[in-house]
Design a protein around this motif. Structure first.
Motif: not given
Length: 424
Positions: A35, A166, A173
Motif C-alpha cells: 500500500v 501508511c 491495509w
C-alpha cells in the motif's frame, strides 16, 4: 531504531526506480508495504497500473482484493485482479511457488517495469534465512534493487517505516495471517530471530543492508578476476597456482555455464575437481547433472548424457497421464497454468521438447524458441529433454511452469488448469 514515516518516499525517489512518465505496474497485496509503495509511486508521478494476485489460500482473501479496489479507486489507478489456485499440500516450497506465479503474471501484465514492495526488513530476513540454509558468499548478497523488469524501490526502508508512512497518510491495509504462521521458516526468522538480533542492534536492517551493498561491490571485483582467468578448458596445473578461493570461483562459473543455471558448488566439490589427476582421464560428478572431466591435465565441464526422450502420451480433458518422470494433469479451472478450455478441445498430446520448437507466449507479442524460454525459466539443460510440452491440434499450447501460448490463454469463458508434478 525509530520508524520514519518520511523515509519510504525519500528512498524510493533516491532509488531512481520510479520515474515520472514511465509506466510502472505495482504488485499490490493489500499489506502495509505494498500500500505504501503504491501511494509513493503515484506521488512520484509514474503512470501506475496495479496487479493483485489472489493465491486462493485463505477463505477471506476476497477481502484483500476488495481493499485493493477501494484504494485504487481513491487514487484513480487501474487494477487487475488475478486468481490462481495453489495447493497448500503440494510438495515443494509454497511461498516460492506463489512468488514465481505472481512474477509470471506481472511479466504478462506490465508495459514496462513492475515493482514489488520488498523492504530492508525483507532483505534482512532473506540474508539470515539463506545464511542458515545455503553456504557461500551468494547467501549474503540478498535481493537486488533491480532484476530484469522487477524493481524494488523500498529496499532501504524498513517495515516499520512503511507502516508509519501508511498511518501518517491515513492509508488502510490488511495483515496477511500467513505471515504469522510459524510453520513457515521465513515467519520464524521474522518473529523469533530478528527480534532477538534487534536487542543487540536496533538498526539491524540498515546494518545488514549496508553489508549487502558492500559485498555486492566487492563481488564485481571477484567476477572480473574470474573473467580474466578465461573460459574453459583449463590446465589443472595452472588452476593450482591461483589463490584457492579464486580457483573455486572459476570452477563454479564454468560448471554453471555448462548447466545453464546457478549451481550449489560446495568447497568440497571444488576441491575434488582441483585434486583430479593430471595423467589419463579422471571425472568428478557435480550437482545439477554436471561433471568435470580431466584428460591429461586439461579440464572441461559437460552435462551428463541426457535422459531418453519419453514417448508422446495422449491426455484427455479432463484427465491425467504419466509422461516420463512427470505426472501431467488437466482439471477444470484448477492448476498451475490456466488455459482457455474451448481453444484446447477434448484431447491433448504431451511430448518432449524438440530442437527448433517455437511458441507465442501469452503477453509477449511475438514468438520465442522453447530453448530460450527454458533458459529464461532457468530449467536445467539436463532436464529439458524430458520436460513436458502440451500440444492441442498440433500446436504448442503450454509448457507447464514455463509458458502458456497466447492463443490458449485463459479468457472470459471456461478455463482448465494444467499442472505437471515430477514423481521420480
Amino acid at each position: 531504531m525509530a520508524a520514519d514515516s518520511d523515509r519510504p518516499l525519500a528512498v524510493a525517489r533516491a532509488s531512481g526506480l520510479i520515474r515520472p512518465g514511465e509506466p510502472l505496474l505495482v504488485l499490490l497485496s493489500g499489506g502495509a508495504d505494498s500500500v505504501c509503495l503504491l501511494d509513493v509511486a503515484v506521488r512520484l508521478g509514474a503512470p501506475v497500473g496495479v496487479l493483485h494476485v489472489d493465491h486462493g489460500l485463505r477463505e477471506d482473501s476476497g477481502e484483500d482484493a476488495e481493499l485493493c479496489r477501494r484504494l485504487c479507486e481513491s487514487l484513480g489507478v487501474p487494477l487487475a485482479v488475478e486468481r490462481i489456485g495453489l495447493d497448500r499440500d503440494a510438495p515443494g516450497n509454497l511461498q516460492a511457488e506463489a512468488r514465481r506465479r505472481r512474477y509470471e503474471l506481472a511479466e504478462r501484465h506490465a508495459e514496462g517495469d513492475y515493482a514489488a514492495a520488498h523492504t530492508a526488513t525483507d532483505q534482512a530476513e532473506t540474508v539470515l534465512y539463506r545464511l542458515a540454509t545455503s553456504p557461500g558468499r551468494r547467501a549474503l548478497l540478498g535481493m537486488r534493487a533491480r532484476r530484469g523488469r522487477l524493481v524494488r524501490p523500498l529496499l532501504e526502508a524498513t517495515r516499520a517505516d512503511t507502516r508509519a508512512y501508511c498511518e501518517a497518510r491515513g492509508l488502510e491495509w490488511r495483515d496477511d495471517p500467513s505471515n504469522e504462521d510459524l510453520h513457515f521458516a521465513r515467519a520464524r526468522v521474522r518473529h523469533e530471530v530478528l527480534p532477538a538480533l534487534r536487542e543487540l542492534n536496533p538498526a539491524l536492517e540498515r546494518t545488514i543492508g549496508e553489508t549487502v551493498q558492500l559485498l555486492r561491490d566487492e563481488a564485481e571485483v571477484l567476477d572480473r578476476a574470474v573473467r580474466e582467468v578465461g573460459p574453459p578448458p583449463f590446465q589443472l596445473v595452472e588452476l593450482g597456482t591461483l589463490p584457492v578461493a579464486l580457483a573455486r570461483l572459476v570452477l563454479r562459473a564454468a560448471a554453471e555455464e555448462a548447466a545453464g543455471r546457478e549451481l550449489p558448488l560446495s568447497r568440497r566439490d571444488a576441491d575434488r575437481v582441483l585434486a583430479l589427476r593430471t595423467t589419463g582421464t579422471a571425472i568428478a560428478q557435480l550437482p545439477g547433472g554436471v561433471r568435470a572431466v580431466a584428460e591429461y591435465g586439461v579440464l572441461r565441464f559437460e552435462l551428463d548424457t541426457e535422459v531418453a526422450l519419453p514417448e508422446p502420451a495422449r491426455l484427455e480433458v479432463p484427465g491425467r497421464v504419466r509422461f516420463g518422470p512427470w505426472d501431467v494433469e488437466v482439471r477444470p479451472a484448477e492448476g498451475a497454468d490456466l488455459l482457455d478450455a474451448g481453444a484446447l478441445g477434448r484431447e491433448l498430446v504431451v511430448r518432449g521438447w524438440r530442437a527448433g520448437d517455437r511458441m507465442r507466449p501469452a503477453g509477449l507479442g511475438g514468438s520465442k524458441t522453447l530453448q530460450d524460454l527454458f533458459t529464461d525459466s532457468k530449467v536445467p539443460r539436463v532436464e529439458r529433454a524430458s520436460w513436458p510440452v502440451v500440444e492441442a491440434g498440433g500446436e504448442i499450447a503450454c509448457v507447464p511452469a514455463v509458458a502458456v501460448a497466447e492463443r490458449f490463454r485463459a479468457g472470459d469463458g471456461p478455463v482448465v488448469g494444467i499442472s505437471a508434478r515430477r514423481v521420480t
